[in-house]
Design an enzyme around this catalytic site. Structure first.
Site, PDB file in Angstrom:
ATOM      1  N   ILE A  12       0.984  -1.215   0.141  1.00  0.00           N
ATOM      2  CA  ILE A  12      -0.044  -0.057   0.013  1.00  0.00           C
ATOM      3  C   ILE A  12       0.779   1.181  -0.009  1.00  0.00           C
ATOM      4  O   ILE A  12       0.574   2.187  -0.543  1.00  0.00           O
ATOM      5  CB  ILE A  12      -1.007   0.204   1.119  1.00  0.00           C
ATOM      6  CG1 ILE A  12      -1.972  -1.275   1.038  1.00  0.00           C
ATOM      7  CG2 ILE A  12      -1.790   1.249   1.412  1.00  0.00           C
ATOM      8  CD1 ILE A  12      -2.822  -1.350   2.359  1.00  0.00           C
ATOM      9  N   ASP A  32      12.213  -0.761   6.552  1.00  0.00           N
ATOM     10  CA  ASP A  32      13.310  -1.744   6.962  1.00  0.00           C
ATOM     11  C   ASP A  32      13.393  -2.659   5.953  1.00  0.00           C
ATOM     12  O   ASP A  32      14.455  -3.492   6.055  1.00  0.00           O
ATOM     13  CB  ASP A  32      13.386  -2.227   8.305  1.00  0.00           C
ATOM     14  CG  ASP A  32      12.032  -3.152   8.450  1.00  0.00           C
ATOM     15  OD1 ASP A  32      11.212  -3.360   7.503  1.00  0.00           O
ATOM     16  OD2 ASP A  32      12.143  -3.891   9.622  1.00  0.00           O
ATOM     17  N   SER A  35       9.942  -6.646   4.281  1.00  0.00           N
ATOM     18  CA  SER A  35       9.258  -7.266   3.219  1.00  0.00           C
ATOM     19  C   SER A  35       8.893  -6.234   2.080  1.00  0.00           C
ATOM     20  O   SER A  35       8.671  -6.819   0.766  1.00  0.00           O
ATOM     21  CB  SER A  35       7.739  -7.526   3.854  1.00  0.00           C
ATOM     22  OG  SER A  35       6.893  -6.731   3.860  1.00  0.00           O
ATOM     23  N   ALA A  72       4.073   1.120   8.524  1.00  0.00           N
ATOM     24  CA  ALA A  72       5.050   0.077   8.842  1.00  0.00           C
ATOM     25  C   ALA A  72       4.613  -0.932   9.725  1.00  0.00           C
ATOM     26  O   ALA A  72       3.972  -0.502  10.990  1.00  0.00           O
ATOM     27  CB  ALA A  72       6.398   0.736   9.473  1.00  0.00           C
ATOM     28  N   ALA A  73       4.377  -2.053   9.606  1.00  0.00           N
ATOM     29  CA  ALA A  73       3.938  -3.201  10.626  1.00  0.00           C
ATOM     30  C   ALA A  73       4.299  -4.652   9.774  1.00  0.00           C
ATOM     31  O   ALA A  73       4.607  -4.521   8.731  1.00  0.00           O
ATOM     32  CB  ALA A  73       2.122  -2.996  10.442  1.00  0.00           C
ATOM     33  N   TYR A 139      -2.211 -10.385  15.887  1.00  0.00           N
ATOM     34  CA  TYR A 139      -2.015  -8.837  14.805  1.00  0.00           C
ATOM     35  C   TYR A 139      -3.309  -7.903  15.012  1.00  0.00           C
ATOM     36  O   TYR A 139      -2.883  -6.766  15.051  1.00  0.00           O
ATOM     37  CB  TYR A 139      -2.188  -9.556  13.242  1.00  0.00           C
ATOM     38  CG  TYR A 139      -2.391  -8.424  12.194  1.00  0.00           C
ATOM     39  CD1 TYR A 139      -1.476  -7.596  12.016  1.00  0.00           C
ATOM     40  CD2 TYR A 139      -3.638  -8.440  11.608  1.00  0.00           C
ATOM     41  CE1 TYR A 139      -1.560  -6.584  11.076  1.00  0.00           C
ATOM     42  CE2 TYR A 139      -3.869  -7.274  10.701  1.00  0.00           C
ATOM     43  CZ  TYR A 139      -3.022  -6.548  10.100  1.00  0.00           C
ATOM     44  OH  TYR A 139      -2.881  -5.494   9.357  1.00  0.00           O
ATOM     45  N   ASN A 168      -9.790  -6.020   3.525  1.00  0.00           N
ATOM     46  CA  ASN A 168      -8.986  -6.776   2.708  1.00  0.00           C
ATOM     47  C   ASN A 168      -8.428  -6.147   1.431  1.00  0.00           C
ATOM     48  O   ASN A 168      -9.297  -5.989   0.357  1.00  0.00           O
ATOM     49  CB  ASN A 168      -9.374  -8.096   2.209  1.00  0.00           C
ATOM     50  CG  ASN A 168      -9.655  -9.186   3.360  1.00  0.00           C
ATOM     51  OD1 ASN A 168     -10.187  -8.674   4.275  1.00  0.00           O
ATOM     52  ND2 ASN A 168      -8.945 -10.080   3.444  1.00  0.00           N
ATOM     53  N   GLY A 268     -11.916 -20.924   8.547  1.00  0.00           N
ATOM     54  CA  GLY A 268     -11.697 -19.960   7.848  1.00  0.00           C
ATOM     55  C   GLY A 268     -11.662 -18.689   8.500  1.00  0.00           C
ATOM     56  O   GLY A 268     -11.851 -17.651   7.501  1.00  0.00           O
TER      57      GLY A 268
HETATM   58  N1  NAD Z   1      -2.932  -5.035   2.724  1.00  0.00           N
HETATM   59  C1  NAD Z   1      -4.147  -5.047   3.562  1.00  0.00           C
HETATM   60  O1  NAD Z   1      -5.091  -5.912   3.118  1.00  0.00           O
HETATM   61  C2  NAD Z   1      -4.259  -4.579   4.877  1.00  0.00           C
HETATM   62  C3  NAD Z   1      -5.493  -4.629   5.527  1.00  0.00           C
HETATM   63  C4  NAD Z   1      -5.457  -3.800   6.877  1.00  0.00           C
HETATM   64  C5  NAD Z   1      -4.275  -3.132   7.322  1.00  0.00           C
HETATM   65  N2  NAD Z   1      -3.218  -2.987   6.568  1.00  0.00           N
HETATM   66  C6  NAD Z   1      -2.061  -2.157   7.078  1.00  0.00           C
HETATM   67  O2  NAD Z   1      -1.392  -1.482   6.075  1.00  0.00           O
HETATM   68  C7  NAD Z   1      -0.242  -1.377   6.205  1.00  0.00           C
HETATM   69  C8  NAD Z   1       0.537  -1.574   5.123  1.00  0.00           C
HETATM   70  O3  NAD Z   1       0.026  -2.801   4.719  1.00  0.00           O
HETATM   71  P1  NAD Z   1       0.609  -3.554   3.525  1.00  0.00           P
HETATM   72  O4  NAD Z   1      -0.359  -4.394   2.888  1.00  0.00           O
HETATM   73  O5  NAD Z   1       1.207  -2.599   2.374  1.00  0.00           O
HETATM   74  O6  NAD Z   1       2.058  -4.602   4.142  1.00  0.00           O
HETATM   75  P2  NAD Z   1       3.419  -4.630   3.489  1.00  0.00           P
HETATM   76  O7  NAD Z   1       4.126  -5.811   4.513  1.00  0.00           O
HETATM   77  O8  NAD Z   1       3.402  -4.756   2.161  1.00  0.00           O
HETATM   78  O9  NAD Z   1       3.819  -3.299   4.007  1.00  0.00           O
HETATM   79  C9  NAD Z   1       4.509  -3.108   5.194  1.00  0.00           C
HETATM   80  C10 NAD Z   1       5.712  -2.355   4.965  1.00  0.00           C
HETATM   81  O10 NAD Z   1       6.222  -2.302   6.485  1.00  0.00           O
HETATM   82  C11 NAD Z   1       7.627  -2.375   6.200  1.00  0.00           C
HETATM   83  N3  NAD Z   1       8.198  -2.757   7.695  1.00  0.00           N
HETATM   84  C12 NAD Z   1       8.020  -3.989   8.493  1.00  0.00           C
HETATM   85  N4  NAD Z   1       8.602  -3.816   9.758  1.00  0.00           N
HETATM   86  C13 NAD Z   1       9.125  -2.636   9.910  1.00  0.00           C
HETATM   87  C14 NAD Z   1       9.817  -1.948  10.630  1.00  0.00           C
HETATM   88  N5  NAD Z   1      10.312  -2.176  12.043  1.00  0.00           N
HETATM   89  N6  NAD Z   1      10.504  -0.614  10.495  1.00  0.00           N
HETATM   90  C15 NAD Z   1      10.156  -0.096   9.108  1.00  0.00           C
HETATM   91  N7  NAD Z   1       9.437  -0.940   8.232  1.00  0.00           N
HETATM   92  C16 NAD Z   1       8.967  -1.946   8.553  1.00  0.00           C
HETATM   93  C17 NAD Z   1       7.913  -3.790   5.558  1.00  0.00           C
HETATM   94  O11 NAD Z   1       9.239  -3.827   5.020  1.00  0.00           O
HETATM   95  C18 NAD Z   1       6.880  -3.374   4.583  1.00  0.00           C
HETATM   96  O12 NAD Z   1       7.496  -2.875   3.255  1.00  0.00           O
HETATM   97  C19 NAD Z   1       0.205  -2.288   7.370  1.00  0.00           C
HETATM   98  O13 NAD Z   1       0.177  -1.372   8.614  1.00  0.00           O
HETATM   99  C20 NAD Z   1      -0.904  -3.296   7.624  1.00  0.00           C
HETATM  100  O14 NAD Z   1      -1.106  -3.678   8.930  1.00  0.00           O
HETATM  101  C21 NAD Z   1      -3.105  -3.694   5.425  1.00  0.00           C
END
Ligand code: NAD
Length: 315
Positions: A12, A32, A35, A72-73, A139, A168, A268
């Site tokens: 995202i 960082d 991923s 970041a997560a 989570y 999602n 599920g």
């Molecule tokens: N994709 C979804 O469906 C979804 C749904 C609900 C919430 N979210 C939230 O949106 C955000 C982005 O999700 P995403 O799908 O792009 O996931 P993603 O894993 O692609 O992005 C997360 C980014 O955070 C970085 N990261 C992880 N730990 C870190 C740290 N300690 N320091 C710095 N960077 C760090 C990773 O390298 C990664 O690039 C997240 O917070 C996630 O919880 C996503």
């Protein structure tokens, strides 16, 4: 507008960084790369590799920043069950570190990418933001704790805060890790490759799949919308799709019949999850623009990994 996006090299985050950059914002990204992959970021995006728990690094990156998007997560539900301490360290500890740095440097607003998993299994559908959270996995607990820290530290420190509960999300560039892969890219790859897909439970569980461009619309609005301080806002498509319907829709799109295996041993997860978007419409003027059929088609056409499955020529 000058912004910092933590996790901005992720799925995202990359879409958000590039959109903001094209709109003329000055965009800094901290990631960082546990991923994420910075190669899809536009060259005008300032990328810094580092941990969101590194407060001195945040102090320098936050200089002159008005709005922070905290993405970041660690994001895998099953992995959080295996490694709850790690999820707490990064998702909760990382949020608190960021908020402390925002307090020290002084920013206008922090927008948190929160998650619909916080709702858990609710009896009322679609889910509205006022429902008492029922997080059922580490989570989801980590995201709820992040929301609470966001609002508490924001209020004590005098900066605005808003949490978007994303449902999602899917779209081009979505990570496809060998374990715990998200359902849409996984099913697309498997069905297009004439493989089998495994459905946990009986396939009647529903989710709200929202295309990444719509999520970015909501995030961008949240940076500037008035009167959203301390608000939680759902960001989904508002459409409920069962696992079975998703398989059929992907099969129809890639013109392949899915071979479905049912695994009744493993649950599920949440049975029904779909967003009520009333608040998002009112506060963010949010209108999801992409239907599931269009979003799947765009994902399939734009993501080189999907094209490779069909033996199509890569650019
Ligand atoms: N994709 C979804 O469906 C979804 C749904 C609900 C919430 N979210 C939230 O949106 C955000 C982005 O999700 P995403 O799908 O792009 O996931 P993603 O894993 O692609 O992005 C997360 C980014 O955070 C970085 N990261 C992880 N730990 C870190 C740290 N300690 N320091 C710095 N960077 C760090 C990773 O390298 C990664 O690039 C997240 O917070 C996630 O919880 C996503």
């Amino acid at each position: 507008m000058r912004v910092l996006i933590t996790g901005g090299a992720g799925f995202i985050g990359t879409h958000l960084a590039n959109r903001l950059c094209k709109r003329g914002s000055i965009v800094r990204v901290l990631d960082d790369l546990s991923s994420g992959d910075p190669t899809n970021l536009l060259s005008a995006v300032h990328f810094a590799r580092g941990d969101v728990r590194d407060v001195p690094k945040l102090w320098s990156l936050l200089q002159g920043v008005e709005v922070v998007f905290h993405l970041a997560a660690l994001v895998s539900v099953p992995a959080s069950v295996l490694y709850p301490r790690e999820y707490n360290d990064v998702n909760v500890g990382g949020t608190v570190s960021l908020l402390e740095a925002c307090r020290d440097v002084g920013v206008k607003r922090v927008v948190l990418a929160s998650s619909a998993t916080i709702y858990g299994d609710q009896r009322i559908h679609p889910v509205v933001e006022e429902l008492p959270p029922l997080p059922a996995v580490p989570y989801a607990v980590s995201k709820l704790a992040a929301e609470r820290y966001l609002f508490t530290i924001g209020q004590l420190s005098g900066f605005e805060t808003v949490a978007l509960r994303i449902f999602n999300a899917y779209g081009p560039g979505q990570p496809l890790p060998p374990t715990h892969a998200p359902v849409i890219p996984l099913f697309m790859k498997q069905i297009a490759g004439h493989g089998s897909v495994i459905i946990y439970g009986n396939g009647s569980q529903t989710r709200d799949y929202v295309y990444v461009d719509d999520v970015v619309d909501a995030l961008v609005s949240a940076a500037a919308a008035p009167a959203i301080d301390q608000e939680v806002i759902n960001v989904g498509s508002g459409q409920e799709t069962s696992m079975r319907q998703l398989v059929d829709q992907i099969g129809h799109m890639v013109k392949a019949t899915a071979h479905v295996l049912e695994n009744h041993e493993t649950s599920g997860g949440i049975q029904h999850l779909v967003a009520d978007l009333t608040k998002a419409r009112q506060l963010l003027n949010y209108r999801p623009r992409t239907t599931l059929a269009d979003g799947l088609r765009q994902f399939y056409d734009l993501d080189p990994r999907m094209q490779a499955r069909q033996g199509r020529v890569l650019a």
